[in-house]
Design a protein around this motif. Structure first.
Motif, PDB file in Angstrom:
ATOM      1  N   SER A  60       0.829  -1.207   0.000  1.00 35.21           N
ATOM      2  CA  SER A  60       0.000   0.000   0.000  1.00 35.21           C
ATOM      3  C   SER A  60       0.862   1.256   0.000  1.00 35.21           C
ATOM      4  O   SER A  60       0.553   2.234  -0.692  1.00 35.21           O
ATOM      5  CB  SER A  60      -0.928  -0.005   1.219  1.00 35.21           C
ATOM      6  OG  SER A  60      -1.808  -1.111   1.188  1.00 35.21           O
ATOM      7  N   ASN A 101      -4.480  -1.241  -7.711  1.00 39.63           N
ATOM      8  CA  ASN A 101      -5.243  -1.040  -6.472  1.00 39.63           C
ATOM      9  C   ASN A 101      -6.491  -1.928  -6.451  1.00 39.63           C
ATOM     10  O   ASN A 101      -6.857  -2.492  -5.405  1.00 39.63           O
ATOM     11  CB  ASN A 101      -5.647   0.422  -6.348  1.00 39.63           C
ATOM     12  CG  ASN A 101      -6.517   0.698  -5.131  1.00 39.63           C
ATOM     13  OD1 ASN A 101      -6.052   0.719  -4.006  1.00 39.63           O
ATOM     14  ND2 ASN A 101      -7.804   0.906  -5.368  1.00 39.63           N
ATOM     15  N   LEU A 156      -5.235   4.049   0.808  1.00 38.37           N
ATOM     16  CA  LEU A 156      -3.916   3.409   0.876  1.00 38.37           C
ATOM     17  C   LEU A 156      -3.148   3.877   2.113  1.00 38.37           C
ATOM     18  O   LEU A 156      -2.480   3.072   2.777  1.00 38.37           O
ATOM     19  CB  LEU A 156      -3.121   3.734  -0.387  1.00 38.37           C
ATOM     20  CG  LEU A 156      -3.580   3.030  -1.673  1.00 38.37           C
ATOM     21  CD1 LEU A 156      -2.848   3.591  -2.876  1.00 38.37           C
ATOM     22  CD2 LEU A 156      -3.369   1.520  -1.576  1.00 38.37           C
TER      23      LEU A 156
END
Length: 315
Positions: A60, A101, A156
Motif C-alpha cells: 500500500s 489497487n 492506501l
C-alpha cells in the motif's frame, strides 16, 4: 493489467465480479458454519498472518507513492479542481495504478479467510466493507472518474497504518493506537465524501445544464459510477461511526443487578459489602445500649435473620 480492457483485464466484467463476491460470501460464511459444526479447533497461523499484513502495508505504501508521483505534478501545475475533474487527469499510468489497487481488493479478501480459520467473529461491517470496496473500484474503473485518486490515496494511507497495526498485534507487540486507526478511517470517509460530493455536484450541474453555480464539468464516463461512489462511501461512514460508538463509547453500568434469594426479585447490589452491613448493624446496637441502658445484644441478635447475611456469614 496495464490498461483497462473489459473482458480481458482480470475481473473486468460485472458478471466476473459478482460471481467472485458470491464465492467469497459462500466460502467465508460456509466455512464458519463447517468449523462450528465439526468443532474444528481454531488455527494459529501467526506467521502467514504476519506476512500477509506486512506485505499489504508495504504494498500500500509503494502504490501510494507511485500515485502521488503521478498526480501531484498535475495538481501543482493545473490546480486541485483540474486534478479531480479534468479528463486529462485520468492518465494511462494512473489507470494502471488504479488496476493494481483494484487487484489489491481481491488480495484483501484473505483477511476474512484468516478470521474464519482462527474462529474469530465475523462482523457485518468487515464482510460488507471488503465486498463493497471491490464493487466500488470496479464501477470507478468503468466510469473513468478522475476524482478516484483522492479516495484511493486516502485509503492506501489508512491501510499502511492499519495493516502495520495488525502485524504488530499478531507479534504480541503492544499497540495502543487501535482507537486511532478507527478514528483515521472515519476521517478518511469524511474527506472522501466532501471531495466526491463536490465532484458529483459539478458533474451533475454541467451534464444537465442546471441553473446553479459551478466551477466546471467533472469527468465521469458512466452515471452509475457517480451514484455508486456516493452511495457506498456514505454507507461506510454511517457504519464506521456506529461501530465506533458501540466499541469505544460504552458506559460502565453503575450497579450490578442480582436476584434476592428471599423474594426472587432483582435488587441492586449495594457498594457496601454484606460483611460491612453486619458490622454497621452491630455498631448501631452498641450505640443504643450506651444511650438507653439496654443490655448488649447476644451473638445471635447481632446477626439479623436474613438469607443474604446468613450466606455472607457462611462465605
Amino acid at each position: 493489467m496495464l490498461s483497462w480492457q473489459p473482458g480481458r483485464t482480470p475481473f473486468s466484467t460485472f458478471t466476473g465480479v459478482a460471481f467472485t463476491m458470491a464465492m467469497y460470501l459462500t466460502v467465508v460464511l460456509g466455512g464458519r458454519e463447517l468449523m462450528r459444526k465439526y468443532r474444528i479447533a481454531p488455527m494459529e497461523l501467526r506467521k502467514p498472518f504476519v506476512l500477509h499484513n506486512v506485505a499489504l502495508s508495504l504494498g500500500s505504501a509503494l502504490l501510494l507513492a507511485c500515485m502521488l508521483e503521478e498526480i501531484l505534478p498535475i495538481w501543482y501545475h493545473h490546480g486541485f479542481f483540474a486534478a479531480i475533474c479534468a479528463e486529462s487527469s485520468w492518465t494511462p499510468r494512473m489507470e494502471t495504478l488504479y488496476i493494481f489497487n483494484y487487484m489489491f481488493k481481491f488480495w484483501e479478501l484473505a483477511d476474512t479467510g484468516f478470521l474464519v480459520l482462527k474462529k474469530k467473529p465475523l462482523a457485518f461491517l468487515h464482510v460488507y466493507h471488503h465486498s463493497a470496496t471491490a464493487l466500488l473500484c470496479f464501477s470507478q474503473l468503468i466510469g473513468r472518474t478522475s476524482v478516484s485518486w483522492v479516495v484511493i490515496c486516502l485509503n492506501l494511507f489508512v491501510h499502511v497504518v492499519m495493516y502495520a497495526y495488525y502485524a504488530l498485534s499478531s507479534l504480541k507487540i503492544r499497540c495502543p493506537w487501535k482507537r486511532a486507526v478507527t478514528t483515521l478511517q472515519i476521517l478518511q470517509f469524511i474527506l472522501d465524501l466532501a471531495v466526491v460530493y463536490f465532484a458529483s455536484y459539478c458533474h451533475t450541474v454541467a451534464a444537465y445544464s442546471l441553473p446553479l453555480p459551478v466551477m466546471g464539468s467533472c469527468a465521469a464516463g458512466k452515471e452509475h459510477a457517480v451514484a455508486s461512489g456516493c452511495t457506498i462511501l456514505s454507507s461506510y461512514l454511517v457504519l464506521f461511526v456506529i461501530f465506533y460508538r458501540k466499541t469505544y463509547n460504552r458506559k460502565p453500568s453503575r450497579a450490578k443487578v442480582t436476584v434476592s434469594p428471599a423474594s426472587g426479585s432483582p435488587a441492586a447490589r449495594s457498594p457496601v459489602r454484606e460483611k460491612d452491613q453486619s458490622e454497621v448493624l452491630t455498631s448501631s446496637y452498641k450505640r443504643v445500649t450506651r444511650a438507653g441502658g439496654l443490655s448488649a445484644p447476644s451473638d445471635a441478635e447481632k446477626r439479623p435473620n436474613t438469607p443474604q447475611l446468613e450466606e455472607a456469614g457462611k462465605r
